[in-house]
Scaffold this motif. Structure first.
Motif, PDB file in Angstrom:
ATOM      1  N   MET A 148       0.852  -1.202   0.000  1.00  0.00           N
ATOM      2  CA  MET A 148       0.000   0.000   0.000  1.00  0.00           C
ATOM      3  C   MET A 148       0.884   1.248   0.000  1.00  0.00           C
ATOM      4  SD  MET A 148      -2.709   0.850   2.968  1.00  0.00           S
ATOM      5  CE  MET A 148      -3.558   2.387   3.055  1.00  0.00           C
ATOM      6  N   THR A 149       0.591   2.193  -0.881  1.00  0.00           N
ATOM      7  CA  THR A 149       1.367   3.431  -0.871  1.00  0.00           C
ATOM      8  C   THR A 149       1.005   4.195   0.400  1.00  0.00           C
ATOM      9  OG1 THR A 149      -0.370   4.468  -2.134  1.00  0.00           O
ATOM     10  CG2 THR A 149       1.533   3.687  -3.384  1.00  0.00           C
ATOM     11  N   GLN A 150       1.947   4.965   0.895  1.00  0.00           N
ATOM     12  CA  GLN A 150       1.688   5.671   2.159  1.00  0.00           C
ATOM     13  C   GLN A 150       0.516   6.643   1.991  1.00  0.00           C
ATOM     14  OE1 GLN A 150       4.812   6.405   4.616  1.00  0.00           O
ATOM     15  NE2 GLN A 150       3.997   8.268   5.521  1.00  0.00           N
ATOM     16  N   ASP A 151      -0.492   6.480   2.816  1.00  0.00           N
ATOM     17  CA  ASP A 151      -1.645   7.377   2.712  1.00  0.00           C
ATOM     18  C   ASP A 151      -1.368   8.664   3.468  1.00  0.00           C
ATOM     19  OD1 ASP A 151      -1.666   5.902   5.045  1.00  0.00           O
ATOM     20  OD2 ASP A 151      -3.833   5.839   5.211  1.00  0.00           O
ATOM     21  N   THR A 152      -1.852   9.749   2.927  1.00  0.00           N
ATOM     22  CA  THR A 152      -1.615  11.031   3.582  1.00  0.00           C
ATOM     23  C   THR A 152      -2.917  11.536   4.190  1.00  0.00           C
ATOM     24  OG1 THR A 152      -1.859  11.991   1.415  1.00  0.00           O
ATOM     25  CG2 THR A 152       0.380  11.806   2.263  1.00  0.00           C
ATOM     26  N   LEU A 153      -2.766  12.421   5.118  1.00  0.00           N
ATOM     27  CA  LEU A 153      -3.928  12.891   5.870  1.00  0.00           C
ATOM     28  C   LEU A 153      -3.977  14.419   5.832  1.00  0.00           C
ATOM     29  CD1 LEU A 153      -3.201  10.228   8.484  1.00  0.00           C
ATOM     30  CD2 LEU A 153      -5.439  10.416   7.467  1.00  0.00           C
ATOM     31  N   THR A 154      -3.749  14.956   4.666  1.00  0.00           N
ATOM     32  CA  THR A 154      -3.775  16.408   4.501  1.00  0.00           C
ATOM     33  C   THR A 154      -5.210  16.911   4.677  1.00  0.00           C
ATOM     34  OG1 THR A 154      -4.156  16.157   2.167  1.00  0.00           O
ATOM     35  CG2 THR A 154      -1.849  16.388   2.863  1.00  0.00           C
ATOM     36  N   GLY A 207       4.548   8.152   9.967  1.00  0.00           N
ATOM     37  CA  GLY A 207       3.585   7.771   8.935  1.00  0.00           C
ATOM     38  C   GLY A 207       2.915   6.426   9.139  1.00  0.00           C
ATOM     39  N   SER A 208       3.196   5.782  10.278  1.00  0.00           N
ATOM     40  CA  SER A 208       2.688   4.412  10.457  1.00  0.00           C
ATOM     41  C   SER A 208       1.346   4.356  11.172  1.00  0.00           C
ATOM     42  CB  SER A 208       3.685   3.608  11.291  1.00  0.00           C
ATOM     43  OG  SER A 208       3.709   4.104  12.628  1.00  0.00           O
ATOM     44  N   SER A 209       0.992   5.445  11.861  1.00  0.00           N
ATOM     45  CA  SER A 209      -0.071   5.317  12.866  1.00  0.00           C
ATOM     46  C   SER A 209      -1.044   6.481  12.829  1.00  0.00           C
ATOM     47  CB  SER A 209       0.574   5.225  14.248  1.00  0.00           C
ATOM     48  OG  SER A 209       1.299   4.025  14.334  1.00  0.00           O
ATOM     49  N   LEU A 210      -1.997   6.459  13.724  1.00  0.00           N
ATOM     50  CA  LEU A 210      -2.852   7.632  13.917  1.00  0.00           C
ATOM     51  C   LEU A 210      -2.452   8.262  15.241  1.00  0.00           C
ATOM     52  CD1 LEU A 210      -6.429   6.458  12.842  1.00  0.00           C
ATOM     53  CD2 LEU A 210      -4.875   7.980  11.609  1.00  0.00           C
ATOM     54  N   ASN A 218      -0.174   0.771  10.979  1.00  0.00           N
ATOM     55  CA  ASN A 218       0.625  -0.026  10.046  1.00  0.00           C
ATOM     56  C   ASN A 218       2.060  -0.212  10.545  1.00  0.00           C
ATOM     57  OD1 ASN A 218      -1.521  -0.409   8.219  1.00  0.00           O
ATOM     58  ND2 ASN A 218      -1.231   1.668   7.424  1.00  0.00           N
ATOM     59  N   ILE A 219       2.211  -0.525  11.824  1.00  0.00           N
ATOM     60  CA  ILE A 219       3.558  -0.772  12.367  1.00  0.00           C
ATOM     61  C   ILE A 219       3.869  -2.266  12.197  1.00  0.00           C
ATOM     62  CG2 ILE A 219       5.095  -0.566  14.364  1.00  0.00           C
ATOM     63  CD1 ILE A 219       3.305   1.480  15.578  1.00  0.00           C
ATOM     64  N   PRO A 220       4.955  -2.575  11.463  1.00  0.00           N
ATOM     65  CA  PRO A 220       5.313  -3.993  11.342  1.00  0.00           C
ATOM     66  C   PRO A 220       5.669  -4.577  12.712  1.00  0.00           C
ATOM     67  CG  PRO A 220       6.623  -2.610   9.848  1.00  0.00           C
ATOM     68  CD  PRO A 220       5.883  -1.685  10.766  1.00  0.00           C
ATOM     69  N   GLY A 246      -2.454  -8.651   9.091  1.00  0.00           N
ATOM     70  CA  GLY A 246      -1.548  -9.146   8.046  1.00  0.00           C
ATOM     71  C   GLY A 246      -1.542  -8.294   6.795  1.00  0.00           C
ATOM     72  N   SER A 247      -2.354  -7.239   6.743  1.00  0.00           N
ATOM     73  CA  SER A 247      -2.308  -6.337   5.589  1.00  0.00           C
ATOM     74  C   SER A 247      -2.491  -4.905   6.082  1.00  0.00           C
ATOM     75  CB  SER A 247      -3.395  -6.700   4.579  1.00  0.00           C
ATOM     76  OG  SER A 247      -4.645  -6.691   5.219  1.00  0.00           O
ATOM     77  N   ALA A 248      -1.969  -3.957   5.271  1.00  0.00           N
ATOM     78  CA  ALA A 248      -2.012  -2.550   5.691  1.00  0.00           C
ATOM     79  C   ALA A 248      -3.447  -2.021   5.645  1.00  0.00           C
ATOM     80  CB  ALA A 248      -1.122  -1.719   4.788  1.00  0.00           C
TER      81      ALA A 248
END
Ligand code: BTN
Length: 277
Positions: free
Chosen positions: A1-7, A76-79, A163-165, A184-186
């Motif tokens: 998954m491409t990194q999602d942004t929260l702009t 970028g991994s979390s909220l 999305n922290i491994p 197991g998935s983002a």
């Protein structure tokens, strides 16, 4: 998954709330969203910052947890976000905000993940993974009182490990997990964030009408009727006994060996796995 942004543009497009998050600020990095929102709210023009203002960041340099702990997550991994609230409620209802935070997050996560998302007193969101309860989210509620003793505002900080491994999860006394590690998935942080805000607003609006989140919150608590040990901040002695429930203000009720019932307002809860329930 491409990194999602929260702009702001992306969040505003996806947001379904009426008032929470309508005033939204995004920062790629900051010290702590709780500290930043509090600083804005107490500043000279702070009274003009509307209830429902949300600050979200991709990275915190000084993220804080309860009991003076750190809260860390890779960029970028979390909220990592905080909500400004101005509840005009009696002080006894202050704990409703912790309940609302836990319910909002676990409602959304239960729908996403096939495993039941539950709560660990007082403020942790947990999931059972390989027969062990693990924490994937914590809330940090901080009230600010004006000089006259009135509650001026509350900052509700929420940190969700999204999305922290597995290998990057922080080490903690109570094991940590992330939604990625469980599923197991983002997961789309944007969808998750907007859904949490919507559930938060739902429970908050009900609370404003006098409807308590207490029963729903109690129903989701783990370790009830189990042997537990509670450590309280600043106190050396722990309280040990059976967790028998909570009172109406969300204090944990623990009955010790002598039959004494303890009402515990805040602390850290661990289950005594070595003792029978
Ligand atoms: C805990 O479980 O101890 C509470 C963790 C709360 C972390 C969140 S992340 C966003 C907000 N800003 C902070 O500095 N802390 C809260």
């Amino acid at each position: 998954m491409t990194q999602d942004t929260l702009t702001p543009a992306q969040v505003h497009e996806a947001m379904t709330t009426r008032w929470i998050g309508r005033n939204y600020q995004y920062l790629p990095a900051t010290t702590s969203t709780n500290d930043l929102l509090k600083a804005q709210a107490v500043s000279k023009s702070g009274s003009s910052i509307p209830a429902g203002t949300v600050i979200l960041t991709d990275y915190q340099e000084k993220g804080r947890g309860r009991l003076s702990r750190n809260w860390q997550a890779p960029a970028g991994s979390s909220l990592l976000f905080s909500i400004l609230l101005r509840p005009n409620w009696p002080v006894e209802q202050f704990s409703w905000l912790t309940m609302i935070g836990g319910l909002a997050v676990s409602d959304v996560v239960s729908r996403l993940i096939t495993l039941p998302a539950q709560l660990k007193w007082p403020n942790d969101c947990v999931i059972e993974q390989n027969s062990t309860w693990k924490k994937y989210c914590g809330t940090l509620l901080e009230g600010h009182f004006a000089d006259d003793g009135q509650l001026a505002f509350v900052v509700a900080g929420i940190g969700v490990n999204v999305n922290i491994p597995e290998e990057d999860l922080p080490a903690a006394t109570f094991p940590a997990t992330s939604l990625l590690a469980v599923q197991g998935s983002a997961i789309s942080r944007l969808d998750l964030f907007c859904a949490i805000l919507a559930r938060f607003e739902h429970y908050y609006d009900l609370a404003e009408q006098g409807q308590s989140p207490l029963t729903a919150w109690q129903d989701r608590l783990i370790f009830m009727n189990r042997r537990v040990v509670i450590s309280q901040f600043g106190k050396e002695a722990t309280v040990e006994g059976t967790a028998v429930g909570t009172d109406s203000e969300g204090r944990l009720l623990v009955r010790d060996e002598e039959g004494v019932l303890h009402h515990i307002a805040a602390g850290d809860m661990a289950m005594r796995q070595d003792l029978e329930p």
